[in-house]
Design a protein around this motif. Structure first.
Motif, PDB file in Angstrom:
ATOM      1  N   ARG A  43       0.825  -1.213   0.000  1.00 33.36           N
ATOM      2  CA  ARG A  43       0.000   0.000   0.000  1.00 33.36           C
ATOM      3  C   ARG A  43       0.863   1.269   0.000  1.00 33.36           C
ATOM      4  O   ARG A  43       0.519   2.259  -0.635  1.00 33.36           O
ATOM      5  N   TRP A  46       1.984   1.843  -3.535  1.00 35.36           N
ATOM      6  CA  TRP A  46       0.842   2.295  -4.345  1.00 35.36           C
ATOM      7  C   TRP A  46       0.488   3.746  -4.035  1.00 35.36           C
ATOM      8  O   TRP A  46       0.324   4.558  -4.938  1.00 35.36           O
ATOM      9  N   PHE A 153      -8.191   7.102 -11.774  1.00 35.25           N
ATOM     10  CA  PHE A 153      -7.213   6.266 -12.485  1.00 35.25           C
ATOM     11  C   PHE A 153      -6.950   6.745 -13.911  1.00 35.25           C
ATOM     12  O   PHE A 153      -5.846   6.552 -14.429  1.00 35.25           O
ATOM     13  N   HIS A 170      -6.417  -6.039  -3.574  1.00 34.01           N
ATOM     14  CA  HIS A 170      -7.243  -6.187  -2.370  1.00 34.01           C
ATOM     15  C   HIS A 170      -7.454  -7.643  -1.964  1.00 34.01           C
ATOM     16  O   HIS A 170      -8.162  -7.904  -0.987  1.00 34.01           O
ATOM     17  N   GLY A 173      -4.225  -8.058   2.654  1.00 34.56           N
ATOM     18  CA  GLY A 173      -4.370  -7.117   3.752  1.00 34.56           C
ATOM     19  C   GLY A 173      -5.784  -6.926   4.229  1.00 34.56           C
ATOM     20  O   GLY A 173      -6.678  -7.735   3.957  1.00 34.56           O
ATOM     21  N   ARG A 174      -5.984  -5.849   4.937  1.00 31.62           N
ATOM     22  CA  ARG A 174      -7.265  -5.603   5.570  1.00 31.62           C
ATOM     23  C   ARG A 174      -7.466  -4.108   5.797  1.00 31.62           C
ATOM     24  O   ARG A 174      -6.542  -3.316   5.721  1.00 31.62           O
ATOM     25  N   HIS A 176      -8.517  -1.189   8.580  1.00 33.94           N
ATOM     26  CA  HIS A 176      -8.332  -0.973  10.019  1.00 33.94           C
ATOM     27  C   HIS A 176      -9.214   0.192  10.470  1.00 33.94           C
ATOM     28  O   HIS A 176      -9.137   1.277   9.868  1.00 33.94           O
ATOM     29  N   SER A 180      -8.519   3.785   8.129  1.00 34.11           N
ATOM     30  CA  SER A 180      -9.533   4.271   7.174  1.00 34.11           C
ATOM     31  C   SER A 180     -10.911   4.371   7.805  1.00 34.11           C
ATOM     32  O   SER A 180     -11.812   5.004   7.255  1.00 34.11           O
ATOM     33  N   THR A 230     -16.373   1.012  -3.406  1.00 31.17           N
ATOM     34  CA  THR A 230     -15.618   1.038  -4.673  1.00 31.17           C
ATOM     35  C   THR A 230     -15.301  -0.371  -5.191  1.00 31.17           C
ATOM     36  O   THR A 230     -15.185  -0.571  -6.395  1.00 31.17           O
TER      37      THR A 230
HETATM   38 FE1  DDH Z   1      -6.548  -0.246  -1.437  1.00 27.17          FE
HETATM   39  N1  DDH Z   1      -7.449   0.225   0.348  1.00 27.17           N
HETATM   40  N2  DDH Z   1      -7.861   0.937  -2.416  1.00 27.17           N
HETATM   41  N3  DDH Z   1      -5.584  -0.637  -3.170  1.00 27.17           N
HETATM   42  N4  DDH Z   1      -5.207  -1.366  -0.414  1.00 27.17           N
HETATM   43  C1  DDH Z   1      -7.105  -0.267   1.579  1.00 27.17           C
HETATM   44  C2  DDH Z   1      -6.150  -1.209   1.866  1.00 27.17           C
HETATM   45  C3  DDH Z   1      -5.278  -1.733   0.919  1.00 27.17           C
HETATM   46  C4  DDH Z   1      -8.881   1.654  -1.855  1.00 27.17           C
HETATM   47  C5  DDH Z   1      -9.118   1.829  -0.495  1.00 27.17           C
HETATM   48  C6  DDH Z   1      -8.469   1.109   0.503  1.00 27.17           C
HETATM   49  C7  DDH Z   1      -5.944  -0.169  -4.401  1.00 27.17           C
HETATM   50  C8  DDH Z   1      -7.124   0.493  -4.709  1.00 27.17           C
HETATM   51  C9  DDH Z   1      -7.994   1.021  -3.781  1.00 27.17           C
HETATM   52  C10 DDH Z   1      -4.166  -2.066  -0.972  1.00 27.17           C
HETATM   53  C11 DDH Z   1      -3.713  -1.958  -2.281  1.00 27.17           C
HETATM   54  C12 DDH Z   1      -4.369  -1.274  -3.304  1.00 27.17           C
HETATM   55  C13 DDH Z   1      -7.949   0.346   2.575  1.00 27.17           C
HETATM   56  C14 DDH Z   1      -7.884   0.078   4.070  1.00 27.17           C
HETATM   57  C15 DDH Z   1      -8.795   1.192   1.910  1.00 27.17           C
HETATM   58  C16 DDH Z   1      -9.887   2.044   2.517  1.00 27.17           C
HETATM   59  C17 DDH Z   1      -6.785   0.909   4.745  1.00 27.17           C
HETATM   60  C18 DDH Z   1      -6.697   0.642   6.226  1.00 27.17           C
HETATM   61  O1  DDH Z   1      -7.695   0.866   6.920  1.00 27.17           O
HETATM   62  O2  DDH Z   1      -5.627   0.187   6.675  1.00 27.17           O
HETATM   63  C19 DDH Z   1      -9.707   2.229  -2.896  1.00 27.17           C
HETATM   64  C20 DDH Z   1     -10.916   3.109  -2.656  1.00 27.17           C
HETATM   65  C21 DDH Z   1      -9.178   1.819  -4.092  1.00 27.17           C
HETATM   66  C22 DDH Z   1      -9.711   2.077  -5.450  1.00 27.17           C
HETATM   67  O3  DDH Z   1      -9.084   1.639  -6.463  1.00 27.17           O
HETATM   68  C23 DDH Z   1     -10.845   2.652  -5.709  1.00 27.17           C
HETATM   69  C24 DDH Z   1      -4.912  -0.470  -5.361  1.00 27.17           C
HETATM   70  C25 DDH Z   1      -4.964  -0.068  -6.838  1.00 27.17           C
HETATM   71  C26 DDH Z   1      -3.922  -1.146  -4.672  1.00 27.17           C
HETATM   72  C27 DDH Z   1      -2.618  -1.665  -5.174  1.00 27.17           C
HETATM   73  O4  DDH Z   1      -1.759  -2.014  -4.448  1.00 27.17           O
HETATM   74  C28 DDH Z   1      -2.353  -1.758  -6.632  1.00 27.17           C
HETATM   75  C29 DDH Z   1      -3.580  -2.947   0.016  1.00 27.17           C
HETATM   76  C30 DDH Z   1      -2.442  -3.936  -0.228  1.00 27.17           C
HETATM   77  C31 DDH Z   1      -4.283  -2.731   1.206  1.00 27.17           C
HETATM   78  C32 DDH Z   1      -4.087  -3.444   2.552  1.00 27.17           C
HETATM   79  C33 DDH Z   1      -3.244  -2.609   3.482  1.00 27.17           C
HETATM   80  C34 DDH Z   1      -3.062  -3.234   4.839  1.00 27.17           C
HETATM   81  O5  DDH Z   1      -2.551  -2.519   5.707  1.00 27.17           O
HETATM   82  O6  DDH Z   1      -3.402  -4.393   5.065  1.00 27.17           O
END
Ligand code: DDH
Length: 285
Positions: A43, A46, A153, A170, A173-174, A176, A180, A230
């Motif tokens: 994350r 990203w 995007f 997605h 992970g998770r 929290h 968020s 989403t």
């Molecule tokens: Fe995400 N993401 N993400 N995400 N994401 C969250 C966690 C993780 C959105 C929202 C959230 C991508 C796209 C989107 C990862 C990778 C990627 C969380 C929770 C939210 C909210 C955070 C927390 O509470 O800790 C949204 C909205 C989008 C969207 O596309 C519309 C993309 C493109 C990626 C990527 O890596 C390519 C990962 C991995 C996590 C887990 C993190 C963790 O600590 O566990």
């Protein structure tokens, strides 16, 4: 290993592989979340990269400006200090690497170590200063719909197929409640990259979770998994859904398209001087 020419250290592929190996060793930790820092490190890579705006050519992984406020305090980046602090030890050991190269290399290592595809990577990012911080609002807002997802995007230069491929992260992970506000993992194996995210989206029944937190979905049968608004937009929208169905059926196709899109994400806006990309050995190779 690295050559010293005129006192300047020029790292070679071997030096970057050593950084990879050190990151890989740090990832597993039974006391943290589901036993791995891998997801939060992905994350970080990203969110460091996803600020890119193709029209103004601002943002992106070059600069590693998330080290500074206000970017470090943007709501979307809540919790990413965990990943930045984890990687600080690696930076102290390998002084020569830039934060911006380190964060993206670490994301590659995390993907590969969690069973994902090889992500070709190249060095060349330079660290910037606070003046290059991006404005808040460049990363996606989970409470929104397909129109918002596309606006975010497309601004980076991705198309619908690539949006769906990237979203497969997605599987990892998770959410929290103290970061968020959302809660829970998307899959039953949050430290392994698989196409389960797409399968679960299509095969499970999802309903609104009844709670005081932000609006999210839970799976009807176990109530232990979650989807963001989403995430659900990817099966509501016909064009997105087509790709969800393709990736749900074919993990190899998902891995190939994910590797391409994620590799590009990490390079957005970076003025590389060299073409050559490295493919790192995974611990399990
Ligand atoms: Fe995400 N993401 N993400 N995400 N994401 C969250 C966690 C993780 C959105 C929202 C959230 C991508 C796209 C989107 C990862 C990778 C990627 C969380 C929770 C939210 C909210 C955070 C927390 O509470 O800790 C949204 C909205 C989008 C969207 O596309 C519309 C993309 C493109 C990626 C990527 O890596 C390519 C990962 C991995 C996590 C887990 C993190 C963790 O600590 O566990």
């Amino acid at each position: 290993s690295g050559l010293k020419t005129g006192g300047v250290f020029t790292p070679t592929k071997d030096d970057f592989q050593k950084v990879y190996n050190d990151v890989a060793e740090l990832l597993e930790n039974n006391e943290y979340d589901d036993g791995s820092y891998g997801p939060v490190v992905v994350r970080l890579g990203w969110h460091a990269s996803g600020t890119y705006d193709k029209d103004t050519k601002t943002g992106g992984s070059n600069g590693a400006t998330m080290r500074f406020a206000p970017e470090s305090d943007h709501g979307a980046n809540a919790g990413l200090k965990t990943a930045r602090d984890l990687l600080e030890g690696i930076k102290q050991k390998h002084h020569w690497i830039t934060y911006s190269d380190l964060w993206t290399l670490a994301a590659v290592a995390a993907i590969q170590e969690m069973g994902g595809p090889k992500i070709p990577w190249r060095p060349g990012r330079k660290d910037g200063d606070v003046s290059a911080c991006t404005p808040d609002g460049r990363l996606p807002d989970a409470s929104k719909d397909q129109k918002h997802i596309r606006a975010i995007f497309y601004r980076m230069g991705f198309n619908d197929q690539e949006i769906v491929a990237l979203s497969g992260a997605h599987a990892l992970g998770r959410c929290h409640t103290d970061r968020s506000g959302f809660d829970g993992p998307w899959t039953f194996s949050p430290t392994m990259l698989t196409n389960d995210y797409y399968k679960l989206l299509l095969e499970e029944k999802w309903s609104w979770k009844k709670w005081n937190g932000p609006k999210q979905f839970e799976d009807v049968s176990t109530k232990s998994l979650m989807m963001l608004p989403t995430d659900m937009a990817l099966i509501k929208d016909k064009e997105f859904r087509k790709h969800v169905e393709r990736y749900a059926k074919d993990n190899d196709l998902f891995f190939k398209d994910f590797a391409d899109a994620f590799g590009r994400l990490l390079e957005l806006g970076v003025p590389f001087e060299k073409e050559e990309k490295f493919i790192f050995k995974s611990t399990s190779d």
